[in-house]
Scaffold this active site. Structure first.
Site, PDB file in Angstrom:
ATOM      1  CD1 TRP A  22      -2.535   1.573   0.078  1.00  0.00           C
ATOM      2  CD2 TRP A  22      -2.909   1.305   2.271  1.00  0.00           C
ATOM      3  NE1 TRP A  22      -3.645   2.324   0.412  1.00  0.00           N
ATOM      4  CE2 TRP A  22      -3.886   2.184   1.757  1.00  0.00           C
ATOM      5  CE3 TRP A  22      -2.959   0.986   3.626  1.00  0.00           C
ATOM      6  CZ2 TRP A  22      -4.888   2.747   2.546  1.00  0.00           C
ATOM      7  CZ3 TRP A  22      -3.943   1.540   4.420  1.00  0.00           C
ATOM      8  CH2 TRP A  22      -4.900   2.415   3.881  1.00  0.00           C
ATOM      9  CE1 TYR A  55      -4.403  -1.194  -0.825  1.00  0.00           C
ATOM     10  CE2 TYR A  55      -2.584  -2.702  -1.194  1.00  0.00           C
ATOM     11  CZ  TYR A  55      -3.705  -2.335  -0.478  1.00  0.00           C
ATOM     12  OH  TYR A  55      -4.139  -3.090   0.572  1.00  0.00           O
TER      13      TYR A  55
HETATM   14  P1  NDP Z   1       2.292  -1.717   8.185  1.00  0.00           P
HETATM   15  O1  NDP Z   1       1.734  -2.060   9.516  1.00  0.00           O
HETATM   16  O2  NDP Z   1       2.914  -2.780   7.371  1.00  0.00           O
HETATM   17  O3  NDP Z   1       3.317  -0.513   8.416  1.00  0.00           O
HETATM   18  C1  NDP Z   1       3.979   0.123   7.364  1.00  0.00           C
HETATM   19  C2  NDP Z   1       4.862   1.223   7.949  1.00  0.00           C
HETATM   20  O4  NDP Z   1       5.899   0.638   8.745  1.00  0.00           O
HETATM   21  C3  NDP Z   1       5.552   2.076   6.929  1.00  0.00           C
HETATM   22  O5  NDP Z   1       5.518   3.415   7.393  1.00  0.00           O
HETATM   23  C4  NDP Z   1       6.996   1.573   6.906  1.00  0.00           C
HETATM   24  O6  NDP Z   1       7.871   2.637   6.596  1.00  0.00           O
HETATM   25  C5  NDP Z   1       7.184   1.133   8.337  1.00  0.00           C
HETATM   26  N1  NDP Z   1       8.119   0.009   8.471  1.00  0.00           N
HETATM   27  C6  NDP Z   1       8.046  -1.192   7.842  1.00  0.00           C
HETATM   28  N2  NDP Z   1       9.025  -2.000   8.260  1.00  0.00           N
HETATM   29  C7  NDP Z   1       9.750  -1.299   9.148  1.00  0.00           C
HETATM   30  C8  NDP Z   1      10.901  -1.602   9.924  1.00  0.00           C
HETATM   31  N3  NDP Z   1      11.476  -2.807   9.864  1.00  0.00           N
HETATM   32  N4  NDP Z   1      11.410  -0.637  10.747  1.00  0.00           N
HETATM   33  C9  NDP Z   1      10.813   0.589  10.827  1.00  0.00           C
HETATM   34  N5  NDP Z   1       9.718   0.933  10.122  1.00  0.00           N
HETATM   35  C10 NDP Z   1       9.178  -0.011   9.299  1.00  0.00           C
HETATM   36  O7  NDP Z   1       1.101  -0.942   7.407  1.00  0.00           O
HETATM   37  P2  NDP Z   1       0.311  -1.146   6.053  1.00  0.00           P
HETATM   38  O8  NDP Z   1      -0.893  -0.305   6.160  1.00  0.00           O
HETATM   39  O9  NDP Z   1       1.160  -0.917   4.866  1.00  0.00           O
HETATM   40  O10 NDP Z   1      -0.159  -2.685   6.088  1.00  0.00           O
HETATM   41  C11 NDP Z   1       0.581  -3.723   5.481  1.00  0.00           C
HETATM   42  C12 NDP Z   1      -0.035  -4.161   4.172  1.00  0.00           C
HETATM   43  O11 NDP Z   1      -1.312  -4.748   4.386  1.00  0.00           O
HETATM   44  C13 NDP Z   1      -0.332  -3.028   3.183  1.00  0.00           C
HETATM   45  O12 NDP Z   1       0.830  -2.509   2.594  1.00  0.00           O
HETATM   46  C14 NDP Z   1      -1.294  -3.708   2.275  1.00  0.00           C
HETATM   47  O13 NDP Z   1      -0.614  -4.553   1.361  1.00  0.00           O
HETATM   48  C15 NDP Z   1      -2.144  -4.500   3.263  1.00  0.00           C
HETATM   49  N6  NDP Z   1      -3.350  -3.766   3.717  1.00  0.00           N
HETATM   50  C16 NDP Z   1      -4.589  -4.300   3.407  1.00  0.00           C
HETATM   51  C17 NDP Z   1      -5.751  -3.670   3.788  1.00  0.00           C
HETATM   52  C18 NDP Z   1      -7.073  -4.276   3.427  1.00  0.00           C
HETATM   53  O14 NDP Z   1      -8.105  -3.610   3.576  1.00  0.00           O
HETATM   54  N7  NDP Z   1      -7.104  -5.496   2.956  1.00  0.00           N
HETATM   55  C19 NDP Z   1      -5.724  -2.399   4.551  1.00  0.00           C
HETATM   56  C20 NDP Z   1      -4.400  -1.965   4.900  1.00  0.00           C
HETATM   57  C21 NDP Z   1      -3.270  -2.649   4.489  1.00  0.00           C
HETATM   58  P3  NDP Z   1       9.175   2.451   5.648  1.00  0.00           P
HETATM   59  O15 NDP Z   1       8.663   2.354   4.254  1.00  0.00           O
HETATM   60  O16 NDP Z   1       9.931   3.709   5.938  1.00  0.00           O
HETATM   61  O17 NDP Z   1       9.886   1.223   6.095  1.00  0.00           O
END
Ligand code: NDP
Length: 285
Positions: A22, A55
């Protein structure tokens, strides 16, 4: 995490840890960095990539399409989602075609109904079954379905072919543990946890500040974010799809599969962030 793969009810094996996407692909200037992050993940062994037609209006799918070029498609497990308003006979076939074009592939491993909308479940299921027959998708599932929605789904013809339910689940939001997770387990349907990092703590500020989370991170020499991942993966029927646009974070997240929380550590997290003792309705992001 005790197993790297999970068996779906149709016999397919699905990785338990993958990459969410996302917001990826939405900013042109981040393209190289995000492509490199996805490729670093694949090079390290990540096979599961989760996306959706929603997305960036297809931009996330297109980024993945570029990133997976040159890799063995059969090793990857690609998941996308259809908007509820596209999940009927009139639109779903066009939607899937666009998704495949964006991803530069000719099939999806898993196609999800993104959330429940106005199209009757019977119709969506019929379409999903047809897509399986046509070889456009290998399996289908749903997202943001609570226990009652799942019961209803399983009551329609072929509704029981649903292989996963993707829902919001992280250490600070454990309502699914009350009834949805046990129900899914009973029906051999894994729960795919989205926002397993609570969007880097944005969804719940006290998670990363918690002394319990920090202490456990210190013991294992890992980051608090990895503790959050290890927590959801502690449950055997859970798949997690953390998202990062940075290679370094993608690799940290991937390494979380090796973390074994002890029962005592799990107990401490459970005490700091208890699961509700009654039904709470499913939250959605
Ligand atoms: P997440 O809980 O995966 O968090 C993402 C955030 O965490 C970003 O800001 C990222 O920043 C940061 N991050 C990731 N890894 C690390 C790390 N190792 N250390 C520090 N910061 C970190 O949130 P999402 O909302 O993206 O959820 C995950 C996925 O689930 C989505 O991308 C999507 O594919 C799915 N989704 C599905 C939904 C649905 O309705 N079916 C709704 C929401 C999400 P950085 O890039 O700087 O690492």
């Amino acid at each position: 995490m005790n197993k790297n793969e999970i068996k779906l009810s149709n016999g397919m094996e699905m990785p338990r840890l993958g990459m969410g996407t996302w917001f990826l692909g939405e900013k042109k200037q981040k393209d190289d960095q995000e492509t490199a992050a996805l490729r670093a993940g694949i090079d390290a062994g990540i096979r599961l990539i989760d996306t959706a037609e929603m997305y960036g209006d297809g931009k996330s799918e297109q980024l993945i399409g570029r990133a997976i070029k040159g890799y063995d498609r059969s090793r990857l497990f690609l998941v996308s989602k259809v908007y509820p308003h596209n999940a009927g006979r009139r639109k779903i076939f066009k939607s899937v075609q666009q998704t495949l074009k964006n991803l530069q592939t000719d099939y999806l491993d898993l196609y999800l109904l993104h959330w429940r909308g106005a199209v009757p479940l019977e119709e969506t299921v019929e379409c999903m079954e047809q897509l399986v027959k046509e070889g456009k998708i290998r399996s289908w599932g749903v997202s943001n379905f609570d226990t009652d929605d799942m019961r209803e789904l399983l009551s329609v013809p072929n509704g029981d072919h649903c292989v996963v339910d993707q829902v919001l689940y992280h250490l600070g939001l454990r309502g699914v543990e009350y009834d949805l997770l046990p129900w899914l387990e009973e029906h051999q349907i894994p729960l795919m946890a989205y926002c397993p990092l609570a969007q880097a703590g944005d969804l719940q500020k006290d998670l990363l500040k918690s002394s319990t989370v920090k202490e456990i991170a210190k013991i294992h020499n890992i980051t608090p974010m990895q503790v959050l991942l290890a927590f959801v993966l502690y449950q055997p029927n859970v798949i997690a799809i953390p998202r990062s646009g940075k290679a370094e974070h993608v690799l940290q997240n991937w390494n979380a599969r090796k973390i074994r929380l002890t029962d005592v550590e799990y107990g401490l997290l459970d005490k700091a962030f208890p699961a509700p003792k009654q039904k709470t309705y499913l939250d959605i992001v």
